[in-house]
Scaffold this motif. Structure first.
Motif, PDB file in Angstrom:
ATOM      1  N   SER A  62       0.830  -1.211   0.000  1.00  0.00           N
ATOM      2  CA  SER A  62       0.000   0.000   0.000  1.00  0.00           C
ATOM      3  C   SER A  62       0.860   1.255   0.000  1.00  0.00           C
ATOM      4  CB  SER A  62      -0.946   0.007   1.208  1.00  0.00           C
ATOM      5  OG  SER A  62      -0.242   0.219   2.417  1.00  0.00           O
ATOM      6  N   VAL A  63       1.986   1.213   0.712  1.00  0.00           N
ATOM      7  CA  VAL A  63       2.897   2.359   0.734  1.00  0.00           C
ATOM      8  C   VAL A  63       3.551   2.543  -0.633  1.00  0.00           C
ATOM      9  CG1 VAL A  63       5.012   3.287   1.726  1.00  0.00           C
ATOM     10  CG2 VAL A  63       3.345   2.161   3.202  1.00  0.00           C
ATOM     11  N   SER A  64       3.916   1.434  -1.264  1.00  0.00           N
ATOM     12  CA  SER A  64       4.643   1.508  -2.534  1.00  0.00           C
ATOM     13  C   SER A  64       3.766   1.995  -3.682  1.00  0.00           C
ATOM     14  CB  SER A  64       5.250   0.148  -2.882  1.00  0.00           C
ATOM     15  OG  SER A  64       4.249  -0.778  -3.255  1.00  0.00           O
ATOM     16  N   VAL A  65       2.441   1.774  -3.598  1.00  0.00           N
ATOM     17  CA  VAL A  65       1.555   2.155  -4.719  1.00  0.00           C
ATOM     18  C   VAL A  65       0.716   3.395  -4.402  1.00  0.00           C
ATOM     19  CG1 VAL A  65       1.416  -0.226  -5.541  1.00  0.00           C
ATOM     20  CG2 VAL A  65      -0.344   0.640  -3.984  1.00  0.00           C
ATOM     21  N   ALA A  66       0.874   3.958  -3.216  1.00  0.00           N
ATOM     22  CA  ALA A  66       0.008   5.072  -2.785  1.00  0.00           C
ATOM     23  C   ALA A  66       0.005   6.226  -3.772  1.00  0.00           C
ATOM     24  CB  ALA A  66       0.435   5.564  -1.401  1.00  0.00           C
ATOM     25  N   SER A  67       1.149   6.529  -4.359  1.00  0.00           N
ATOM     26  CA  SER A  67       1.241   7.682  -5.260  1.00  0.00           C
ATOM     27  C   SER A  67       0.460   7.490  -6.551  1.00  0.00           C
ATOM     28  CB  SER A  67       2.709   7.967  -5.590  1.00  0.00           C
ATOM     29  OG  SER A  67       3.286   6.866  -6.274  1.00  0.00           O
ATOM     30  N   LYS A  68       0.106   6.253  -6.858  1.00  0.00           N
ATOM     31  CA  LYS A  68      -0.614   5.961  -8.103  1.00  0.00           C
ATOM     32  C   LYS A  68      -2.132   6.036  -7.940  1.00  0.00           C
ATOM     33  CE  LYS A  68       3.035   2.911  -9.840  1.00  0.00           C
ATOM     34  NZ  LYS A  68       3.366   1.560 -10.362  1.00  0.00           N
ATOM     35  N   PHE A  69      -2.592   6.271  -6.719  1.00  0.00           N
ATOM     36  CA  PHE A  69      -4.029   6.310  -6.469  1.00  0.00           C
ATOM     37  C   PHE A  69      -4.540   7.739  -6.451  1.00  0.00           C
ATOM     38  CE2 PHE A  69      -3.370   1.982  -5.417  1.00  0.00           C
ATOM     39  CZ  PHE A  69      -4.608   1.357  -5.492  1.00  0.00           C
ATOM     40  N   THR A  70      -5.777   7.903  -6.906  1.00  0.00           N
ATOM     41  CA  THR A  70      -6.396   9.231  -6.964  1.00  0.00           C
ATOM     42  C   THR A  70      -7.621   9.310  -6.061  1.00  0.00           C
ATOM     43  OG1 THR A  70      -7.686   8.521  -8.899  1.00  0.00           O
ATOM     44  CG2 THR A  70      -5.604   9.654  -9.314  1.00  0.00           C
ATOM     45  N   ILE A  71      -7.655   8.486  -5.022  1.00  0.00           N
ATOM     46  CA  ILE A  71      -8.783   8.489  -4.092  1.00  0.00           C
ATOM     47  C   ILE A  71      -8.761   9.775  -3.271  1.00  0.00           C
ATOM     48  CG2 ILE A  71      -9.885   7.298  -2.158  1.00  0.00           C
ATOM     49  CD1 ILE A  71      -8.504   4.739  -3.111  1.00  0.00           C
ATOM     50  N   THR A  72      -9.888  10.463  -3.203  1.00  0.00           N
ATOM     51  CA  THR A  72      -9.999  11.688  -2.411  1.00  0.00           C
ATOM     52  C   THR A  72     -10.701  11.389  -1.089  1.00  0.00           C
ATOM     53  OG1 THR A  72     -12.145  12.296  -3.374  1.00  0.00           O
ATOM     54  CG2 THR A  72     -10.160  13.041  -4.536  1.00  0.00           C
ATOM     55  N   ASP A  73     -10.484  12.282  -0.124  1.00  0.00           N
ATOM     56  CA  ASP A  73     -11.134  12.112   1.176  1.00  0.00           C
ATOM     57  C   ASP A  73     -12.655  12.068   1.033  1.00  0.00           C
ATOM     58  OD1 ASP A  73      -8.625  12.195   2.196  1.00  0.00           O
ATOM     59  OD2 ASP A  73      -8.777  14.221   3.037  1.00  0.00           O
ATOM     60  N   GLU A  74     -13.191  12.841   0.081  1.00  0.00           N
ATOM     61  CA  GLU A  74     -14.642  12.926  -0.088  1.00  0.00           C
ATOM     62  C   GLU A  74     -15.253  11.610  -0.556  1.00  0.00           C
ATOM     63  OE1 GLU A  74     -12.483  15.141  -1.223  1.00  0.00           O
ATOM     64  OE2 GLU A  74     -12.932  16.746   0.203  1.00  0.00           O
TER      65      GLU A  74
END
Length: 331
Positions: A62-74
């Protein structure tokens, strides 16, 4: 004699010592390999230790791929803690041992506790998400087939589930599907398909008898094959109602005098996600419900003349459904 006994004991112990040294070297080799990600776990049983190792590995992925995700808090379900780390960990938790089939494992200890190491090549991490993409594409194809067959409940269900899976994938804004030679950007295309379906649903009141109301629901001008919805009965929201062959019966609260019936078409089907593919229920529950304003419809209770006209359509739908049932029985 003692010397012979000592030599025998040494001969017996030497393979164990070599084995232990070899195991330490294998563990160190994995840990020091920059091309690998690994997770470690301990437990009273091998199964328990393996699950802890899997969770540890998922956390590192999850740490290694976090930058590839576009999930927003909303987008997150408001019942969850809204932080970048918890978001990614929640997404990765939706993957289980069954879906992470390209990892390798190693037993690192047996006593006093079991120890297990799970590891994966970094270049293989993308394949973790490829299986989810396959399921998502299958949902989209199923939705299109259902829509063509008039099974609108299934069409909406499969589209929405595909959309939830899409949000749990890296680079979701760039995921495309080939549609007979055309590239569809799914992040915008799937909601558009659902909006188009809602736009072509038309509910009409066919009859009113005290608190009982018959509804006729058409899709593209024809009685809808199947559709689920809820309605406001004058006091509160109803349970799920299933429309079959364009016909539905609802019951209002005594004393209902409103001139409209408020309908909410169902598209989440959360109660069925646990019966479907691995991890789907967790994915759907991870995100807030995506709102579709067109899923809400206010159905006017027409004049006597209008009710009579719709009543004839309703009766035609009843007869056609009866003929279809009889034809199947004859076969």
């Amino acid at each position: 004699m003692k010397r012979i006994a000592w030599c025998c004991l040494l001969a017996l112990a030497l393979p164990l010592m070599v084995s232990a040294q070899s195991k330490k070297e294998d563990i160190a080799q994995v840990k020091n390999n920059s091309r690998l990600l690994y997770g470690e776990g301990w437990g009273a049983t091998q199964k328990e230790a393996d699950q802890h190792a899997l969770n540890d590995l998922l956390s590192k992925i999850s740490v290694s791929v976090a930058s590839k995700f576009t999930i927003t808090d909303e987008e997150l379900n408001e019942n969850r803690e809204v932080t970048s780390k918890s978001t990614m960990e929640s997404v990765m938790e939706t993957f289980t041992a069954g879906t992470l089939n390209n990892t390798q494992s190693m037993v690192t200890a047996r006593k006093p506790q079991w120890g297990v190491m799970r590891y994966i090549e970094k270049k293989e991490i993308e394949k973790v998400f490829e299986g989810r993409k396959v399921i998502m594409d299958d949902f989209v194809r199923s939705a299109r087939r259902a829509e063509q067959a008039g099974k609108i409940d299934d069409a909406l269900r499969f589209y929405y589930w595909a959309f939830c899976l899409l949000k749990s994938m890296p680079n979701s804004n760039a995921v495309v599907m080939d549609d007979n030679g055309e590239k569809r950007v799914l992040k915008s295309w799937i909601p558009q398909q659902m909006d188009d379906i809602f736009s072509q649903l038309e509910a009409k009141v066919a009859s009113v008898d005290d608190n009982d109301i018959d509804l006729l629901i058409n899709y593209k001008g024809e009685p809808v094959g199947s559709l689920d919805f809820r309605y406001h009965n004058g006091r509160f929201q109803s349970n799920l109602v299933s429309d079959k062959n364009g016909m539905a019966h609802i019951e209002m609260q005594p004393g209902f005098i409103q001139k409209n019936v408020l309908i909410d078409y169902e598209y989440e089907f959360r109660n069925r996600t646990q019966q479907d593919r691995e991890g789907l229920g967790m994915v759907v529950n991870l995100f807030k419900v995506t709102p579709f304003p067109k899923a809400h419809q206010s159905v006017a209770i027409g004049s006597k003349k209008e009710l009579k006209a719709v009543g004839k359509e309703f009766q035609t739908a009843v007869e056609e459904a009866s003929h279809a049932t009889n034809a199947v029985a004859v076969k």
